[in-house]
Design a protein around this motif. Sequence first.
Motif, short mmCIF file in Angstrom:
data_model
loop_
_atom_site.label_atom_id
_atom_site.label_comp_id
_atom_site.label_asym_id
_atom_site.label_seq_id
_atom_site.Cartn_x
_atom_site.Cartn_y
_atom_site.Cartn_z
N VAL A 248 0.87 -1.16 0.00
CA VAL A 248 0.00 0.00 0.00
C VAL A 248 0.91 1.22 0.00
N LEU A 249 0.66 2.15 -0.90
CA LEU A 249 1.41 3.39 -0.97
C LEU A 249 0.58 4.48 -0.30
N LEU A 250 1.12 5.06 0.78
CA LEU A 250 0.49 6.20 1.44
C LEU A 250 1.25 7.45 1.03
N MET A 251 0.52 8.48 0.64
CA MET A 251 1.14 9.75 0.26
C MET A 251 0.55 10.87 1.10
N LEU A 252 1.43 11.69 1.68
CA LEU A 252 1.01 12.85 2.47
C LEU A 252 1.92 14.01 2.13
N VAL A 253 1.38 15.22 2.20
CA VAL A 253 2.19 16.44 2.12
C VAL A 253 1.97 17.19 3.43
N VAL A 254 3.08 17.50 4.10
CA VAL A 254 3.01 18.15 5.41
C VAL A 254 4.02 19.29 5.46
N GLU A 255 3.89 20.13 6.46
CA GLU A 255 4.88 21.17 6.69
C GLU A 255 6.20 20.52 7.09
N ASP A 256 7.30 21.19 6.80
CA ASP A 256 8.63 20.62 7.04
C ASP A 256 8.80 20.09 8.46
N GLU A 257 8.36 20.85 9.44
CA GLU A 257 8.58 20.47 10.83
C GLU A 257 7.72 19.28 11.26
N GLN A 258 6.69 18.92 10.46
CA GLN A 258 5.83 17.79 10.79
C GLN A 258 6.36 16.47 10.24
N ALA A 259 7.26 16.52 9.29
CA ALA A 259 7.76 15.31 8.62
C ALA A 259 8.37 14.30 9.59
N PRO A 260 9.20 14.71 10.56
CA PRO A 260 9.75 13.70 11.48
C PRO A 260 8.68 12.97 12.29
N ARG A 261 7.62 13.65 12.67
CA ARG A 261 6.54 13.02 13.44
C ARG A 261 5.78 12.02 12.57
N VAL A 262 5.51 12.39 11.32
CA VAL A 262 4.83 11.46 10.40
C VAL A 262 5.69 10.21 10.20
#
Length: 105
Positions: free
Chosen positions: A55-69
């Motif tokens: 399964v491919l999950l794709m998300l776009v987030v703010e830079d500072e949120q990427a480590p949490r994702v």
Amino acid sequence: MKMIRAFIRPEKEQETVLALEGAGFPALTKFHVFGRGKEGGLKVGSVHYDELPKVLLMLVVEDEQAPRVLEVIKGKARTGEIGDGKVFITAVEEAHTIRTGEKGL
């Protein structure tokens, strides 16, 4: 902004998606895909499975949120076995909402 693309095991899809939603990341896109990683598929006895379901999950987030994702995905999608998947994080230059014309997330 960062785009996060995570290829995960199908049996970990619901758990991972619910964990992302619970962590405040409800917006994502899912694709059911087939492929193989560096292991080149899977061999069980004399049978070789060239392409495995993912399964491919794709998300776009703010830079500072990427480590949490990334932390959430790795925490929920990991089994410790070969074929757990891969996460790719890339920069996103711009995002535009078609309906409103708004720029940004």
